[in-house]
Design an enzyme around this catalytic site. Structure first.
Site, short mmCIF file in Angstrom:
data_model
loop_
_atom_site.label_atom_id
_atom_site.label_comp_id
_atom_site.label_asym_id
_atom_site.label_seq_id
_atom_site.Cartn_x
_atom_site.Cartn_y
_atom_site.Cartn_z
CG HIS A 101 43.53 43.83 35.70
ND1 HIS A 101 44.61 44.62 35.89
CD2 HIS A 101 42.92 44.23 34.89
CE1 HIS A 101 44.13 45.35 34.81
NE2 HIS A 101 43.27 45.20 34.06
CG ASP A 140 47.38 45.73 37.40
OD1 ASP A 140 46.17 46.31 37.09
OD2 ASP A 140 47.59 44.80 37.22
CG HIS A 141 43.15 50.57 36.02
ND1 HIS A 141 43.46 49.76 34.94
CD2 HIS A 141 41.89 50.14 36.46
CE1 HIS A 141 42.52 49.02 34.59
NE2 HIS A 141 41.41 49.39 35.39
#
Ligand code: NAP
Length: 512
Positions: free
Chosen positions: A263, A200-201
């Protein structure tokens, strides 16, 4: 390649990336010709090379469908790095990185690709005189995740003698709870959980990690970080643009899958979890999991009162007229995909019982901003009332993730003069002015962590399922409701009025 870093004088402000030794590694990018590889992964690798953060011996292999040779691949990689790197490439470093880059053409379900891959990996091991660690980065459409994991397992590439093998999996990890569970089962059939790095960048972003520093490196906040002092918390991820040309992806995803499930829920977990005893992968993820499990998913009947969806209609953004979502190319005129989602969630534990968490995200809103607003309870007794206390407001702590990354604490201060009049004032910290160095990109941090075997900023299997578990009933209720009208908000505004229905009395959405 063997490491060539930029000379130190070109690079005096490296503080972001610690230079711990990393075992010699070969990185295999499945989908090496794709958009993510071009815009993010290859430039991130260049920047790691520039800083001397790559291992002493580092090799890269790209795999994709199109027929081309190594030099075509290198030429395109060079172009991507020159175009998208956050710093201007140094010639020697770039040549060093590109020199022995390999490309293997073939379909992901074709055995011959894996046989060729095996030979190339063996060749690299021989050249290095030792087995290199292997990282398989799945930068492909999600339907290929189980295919590639399965092939790697079947061909024995899921482990190596005397070296580590890891698999990095891009998002989205699953389409709903059932598919995420199935994907976990398929991947974990071939790999041990300790080998799996789910991206999950957002977690690689400096400002997201700063949430942890903010909470756990300061004694100031912890005493008030609970139901006794906090009235409510709001998390906003707003964009001012529409879906652009991404109708194909967006029609299937929608705002809830695109931003909330991953996010925004990660932000919520970091914000509400108990302090971990160490900043170590499983300790941190245990705490996140515990708090996610304390969020009781709504029943299908409860969804209507705790979640709002909407779509942008035609409007004006930045002085330009834009069309509504249903008029965008590739979007069905009767589409029910949400471009806006707002939720009210509760964390049912001692720390947070009774505190509402409001989340909202949307496209084509008034402003691009990602922020967390923590509103404290009003003071219990306002002694200043008799002398006039115009403007006393509850304290707010605002953590801005983008743009203008930083933190603001809103306090009440006396307006100069003979009366006791109060006005909110801001105490501010801004990344840009406090630290002169440029932050590394999220993918730099994450690729380096995967090479080091540090999974702290990656999502564990049980965590993924807990995240989907919260969102799944909302997805189901929205999918099953095929008739009630989808609220529309004009592009360039604060979003739909319906979102106010989620708020408790006295609570308000912060202005965008
Ligand atoms: P993309 O541009 O469509 O790239 C897909 C890659 O897969 C290409 O290299 C393509 O090769 C290859 N490919 C497709 N079908 C294949 C097959 N049957 N056999 C072998 N190769 C095949 O996708 P992307 O935008 O890079 O996204 C990759 C992943 O990253 C996705 O999971 C996405 O959700 C995630 N992601 C992307 C972004 C982004 O900004 N792009 C951001 C966050 C996450 P050819 O080019 O040769 O056809």
């Amino acid at each position: 390649m063997t490491a060539v870093a930029a000379p130190a004088h070109e690079n005096p402000l490296i503080e972001g990336l610690e230079r711990l030794p990393v075992h010699p590694t070969v990185l295999v990018i499945f989908g090496g010709t794709g958009d993510l590889a071009h815009r993010k992964l290859l430039p991130a690798l260049y920047n790691l090379a520039h800083e001397g953060a790559l291992p002493e011996r580092f090799e890269l292999i790209g795999i994709a469908r199109r027929e081309q040779d190594h030099s075509d691949f290198r030429a395109v990689a060079r172009e991507s790095i020159e175009r998208f790197s956050r710093r201007k490439p140094n010639k020697d470093v770039l040549e060093g990185l590109l020199a022995d880059m390999r490309y293997l053409p073939g379909r992901f379900d074709d055995d011959r690709v894996y046989a060729r891959l095996k030979r190339t990996l063996a060749e690299f091991d021989d050249k290095a005189g030792q087995p290199l660690n292997r990282i398989f980065y799945l930068s492909t459409a999600p339907e290929f995740f189980p295919v590639i994991a399965g092939e790697l397992g079947r061909t024995g590439l899921n482990q190596a003698e005397r070296a580590e093998t890891r698999i990095v999996i891009e998002k989205p990890f699953g389409y709903d709870l059932a598919s995420a569970r199935q994907l976990n089962a398929q991947v974990l059939e071939e790999f041990d959980e300790s080998q799996v790095f789910r991206i999950d960048h957002y977690l690689g972003k400096e400002t997201v990690q700063n949430l942890l520093a903010f909470r756990f490196a300061n004694a100031l906040f912890e005493p008030v970080w609970n139901r006794n002092f906090i009235d409510y918390i709001q998390i906003t991820a707003a964009e001012d643009i529409g879906i652009g040309g991404r109708a194909g992806y967006y029609e299937r995803a929608g705002a809830l899958r695109d931003l909330v499930q991953n996010h925004m829920m990660q932000l919520l977990a970091l914000l509400t979890m108990e302090p971990p005893t160490a900043f170590e992968a499983n300790r941190l993820r245990d705490e996140k999991l515990k708090v996610l499990e304390a969020i009781v998913p709504p029943s299908t009947d409860e969804v209507a009162e705790m979640a709002v969806r909407a779509q942008y209609a035609a409007g004006v953004v930045g002085g330009v007229r834009v069309s509504g979502y249903r008029e965008e190319d590739g979007v069905a005129p009767d589409s029910r995909t949400e471009t806006y989602a707002a939720l009210r969630l509760h964390v049912s534990n001692w720390r947070w019982a009774g505190v509402p968490f409001y989340l909202r995200t949307g496209k084509a809103l008034a402003r691009k901003v990602t922020e967390i607003v923590v509103t404290l309870k009003p003071v219990p007794h306002l002694a200043l009332r008799s002398t006039g206390s115009v403007g006393v407001q509850a304290n707010q702590i605002i953590l801005t993730l983008q743009p203008d990354e930083g933190a603001t604490i809103q306090l009440g201060a006396k307006i100069p003069g003979t009366g006791m009049r109060i006005r909110p004032v801001n105490m501010e910290f801004r990344y840009g002015t406090s630290f002169l160095s440029e932050s590394p990109e999220a993918y730099e941090r994450l690729i380096l962590d995967a090479m080091r075997g540090d999974a702290t900023l990656f999502t564990r299997n049980d965590e993924i399922e807990a995240l989907w578990g919260i969102i799944d009933p909302i997805l189901t209720a929205w999918r099953e409701d095929t008739s009630s009208p989808i609220p529309q908000y004009p592009a360039g505004t604060e979003g739909p009025d319906e979102a106010k229905s989620l708020l408790a009395p006295r609570h308000r959405w912060n202005r965008l």
